[in-house]
Design a protein around this motif. Structure first.
Motif, short mmCIF file in Angstrom:
data_model
loop_
_atom_site.label_atom_id
_atom_site.label_comp_id
_atom_site.label_asym_id
_atom_site.label_seq_id
_atom_site.Cartn_x
_atom_site.Cartn_y
_atom_site.Cartn_z
N LEU A 139 -3.08 16.23 1.68
CA LEU A 139 -3.74 15.37 0.69
C LEU A 139 -5.11 14.87 1.11
CD1 LEU A 139 -0.69 13.13 -0.37
CD2 LEU A 139 -1.55 15.18 -1.52
N SER A 140 -5.58 15.27 2.29
CA SER A 140 -6.80 14.67 2.84
C SER A 140 -8.03 14.92 1.98
CB SER A 140 -7.05 15.15 4.27
OG SER A 140 -7.15 16.57 4.30
N ASP A 141 -8.04 16.02 1.19
CA ASP A 141 -9.19 16.27 0.31
C ASP A 141 -9.20 15.32 -0.88
OD1 ASP A 141 -10.04 18.31 1.92
OD2 ASP A 141 -9.23 19.93 0.67
N ASP A 142 -8.02 14.83 -1.25
CA ASP A 142 -7.90 14.01 -2.45
C ASP A 142 -7.67 12.54 -2.17
OD1 ASP A 142 -7.76 16.12 -4.74
OD2 ASP A 142 -6.42 16.88 -3.18
N ALA A 143 -7.28 12.20 -0.93
CA ALA A 143 -6.94 10.82 -0.64
C ALA A 143 -7.20 10.46 0.80
CB ALA A 143 -5.47 10.56 -0.96
N GLU A 144 -7.48 9.19 1.01
CA GLU A 144 -7.43 8.62 2.34
C GLU A 144 -5.98 8.19 2.56
OE1 GLU A 144 -9.56 5.03 4.93
OE2 GLU A 144 -9.93 5.23 2.77
N VAL A 145 -5.34 8.75 3.57
CA VAL A 145 -3.93 8.47 3.85
C VAL A 145 -3.87 7.39 4.93
CG1 VAL A 145 -1.72 9.45 4.57
CG2 VAL A 145 -3.34 10.85 3.26
N ILE A 146 -3.41 6.21 4.54
CA ILE A 146 -3.50 5.03 5.41
C ILE A 146 -2.10 4.54 5.75
CG2 ILE A 146 -4.42 2.70 5.64
CD1 ILE A 146 -6.32 3.48 3.23
N ALA A 147 -1.73 4.61 7.03
CA ALA A 147 -0.47 4.02 7.47
C ALA A 147 -0.61 2.51 7.52
CB ALA A 147 -0.09 4.56 8.84
N VAL A 148 0.31 1.80 6.89
CA VAL A 148 0.29 0.33 6.89
C VAL A 148 1.07 -0.14 8.12
CG1 VAL A 148 0.96 -1.75 5.62
CG2 VAL A 148 0.18 0.29 4.37
N THR A 149 0.37 -0.74 9.07
CA THR A 149 0.99 -1.11 10.34
C THR A 149 1.00 -2.61 10.60
OG1 THR A 149 -1.12 -0.78 11.48
CG2 THR A 149 0.38 1.11 11.39
N ASP A 150 0.56 -3.39 9.63
CA ASP A 150 0.45 -4.83 9.83
C ASP A 150 1.30 -5.63 8.83
OD1 ASP A 150 -1.02 -4.25 7.59
OD2 ASP A 150 -2.80 -5.41 8.16
#
Length: 378
Positions: A139-150
């Motif tokens: 999905l990197s071309d279509d989205a910023e993939v952000i792991a929520v760690t906080d």
């Protein structure tokens, strides 16, 4: 050796609270998790069914998919990973999803929500690293993939969950099953869905780490709320007939075999607007049309002895026909229950089978699921 293994486990943000509440901590999916509290699994289970139970599910993975272009382009890209209608999910709504592999097996099951300008995803703890890499790779071309760690994740489940949570956050009362919302509490935003994995009405609430203990204690201060461990969480989801990843579904299991065809919307099926185009589509679409060779079913063993995972199942003439994938005692149904896979010819309610327990063949009957009625607020 035991000390070395313990050091490798992650600790939840609420670890000290669980210990102070008398939680018995055990390894689960790489974390130290409370399996039960002093009340015990039976009382915790029944309390959730009658009032409200608080579960710490912070081991689950939380991910944000932020579109690089349009939301529609991201939704269509996300659909290339699973046989689910992503585009059709309205803003403020959540849906169950399944990542599939090229052979039609299930990589993980998950929840995802349309939050207007991005997609919020919750994945299983044991799969979260692989799921994150999977989404980043595709999905990197279509989205910023952000792991929520906080942020931590809490689940408040049971018929009195709404009353308890609404005292802290009045806006939750207007939510219905699978709604999502971002609502304030004491100056922070809570990410809330009206969902859960117990078969009961309830909520899952993502809370900033800095406020996690304060919010958990505020919930536990409500008269309806009791802390609940992994033991009761498992018996509750088993009574609800819900799959546990790595047990009832895995990389060899198709969504059709697993009885998850309700999660494959018309738009993604043969003849639909966006049919196919997901990993394993050939097998999955064929099984939708022709039926699978085996099916996931509910099972009711006779007597009081549970039939646990890996119990072999036989037809009355002794032919092997399947295997139990989850099993135990159902406190709300008052007897042993199980989930397993059997050959299609035997996957009909009331079919009589036998399960081999400690070398003995014992009667077991195929049963409808859920074993206990669900109470979602529609």
């Amino acid at each position: 050796m035991e000390a070395a293994l313990a050091e490798e486990l992650f600790r939840l943000g609420l670890h000290d609270l669980h210990v102070s509440l008398g939680g018995k901590m055990v390894p689960f999916a790489g974390y130290e998790m409370p399996v039960q509290y002093p009340a015990g699994v039976m009382k915790e289970h029944l309390h959730t069914r009658s009032a409200a139970g608080l579960f710490d599910v912070s081991h689950m993975g939380q991910v944000i998919l932020r579109p690089r272009g349009s939301y529609e382009a991201l939704a269509l890209a996300f659909e290339t990973l699973m046989p689910v209608d992503v585009l059709g999910v309205a803003e403020g709504r959540q849906r169950y999803g399944l990542f599939t592999n090229e052979t039609g097996g299930i990589l993980d099951d998950l929840m995802f929500a349309n939050r207007g300008d991005h997609i919020f995803v919750v994945v299983n703890a044991a799969c979260k690293s692989a799921d994150l890499a999977h989404m980043q790779a595709h999905l990197s071309d279509d989205a910023e993939v952000i792991a929520v760690t906080d942020r931590g994740l809490l689940a408040l489940q049971g018929p009195l969950a709404e009353a308890a949570l609404a005292r802290l956050i009045p806006g939750v009362a207007a939510m219905r099953f699978m709604d999502v919302a971002i609502l304030p509490w004491q100056g922070v935003d809570l990410w809330i869905s009206r969902s859960g994995y117990t078969g009961e009405d309830g909520y899952e609430i993502s809370v900033p780490d800095a406020r996690l203990r304060g919010f958990a204690e505020a919930l536990l201060d409500q008269p309806e709320v009791m802390p609940i461990g992994l033991g009761a969480r498992d018996s509750l989801r088993l009574e609800a007939g819900l799959c546990l990843y790595g047990h009832d579904i895995d990389t060899t299991t198709s969504p059709v075999e697993a009885g998850l065809t309700w999660a494959i919307q018309k738009a993604r099926r043969a003849g639909g607007a966006r049919a196919g185009g997901f990993p394993g589509a050939a097998r999955i679409l064929q099984e939708l049309a022709d039926g699978p060779d085996r099916k996931r079913v509910g099972l009711r063993p006779e007597g009081r002895a549970p039939m646990r995972e890996h119990t072999d199942l036989f037809s009355p003439d002794g032919t092997p026909v399947g295997e139990v994938t989850s099993g135990g005692f159902g406190p709300s149904v008052g007897g042993p229950i199980a989930i397993g896979y059997v050959a299609r010819a035997f996957a009909t309610p009331d079919a009589g089978l036998e399960g081999e327990v400690r070398g003995k063949r014992l009667p077991v009957t195929v049963a409808d699921m859920p074993f206990h009625p669900t109470t979602y607020k529609r």
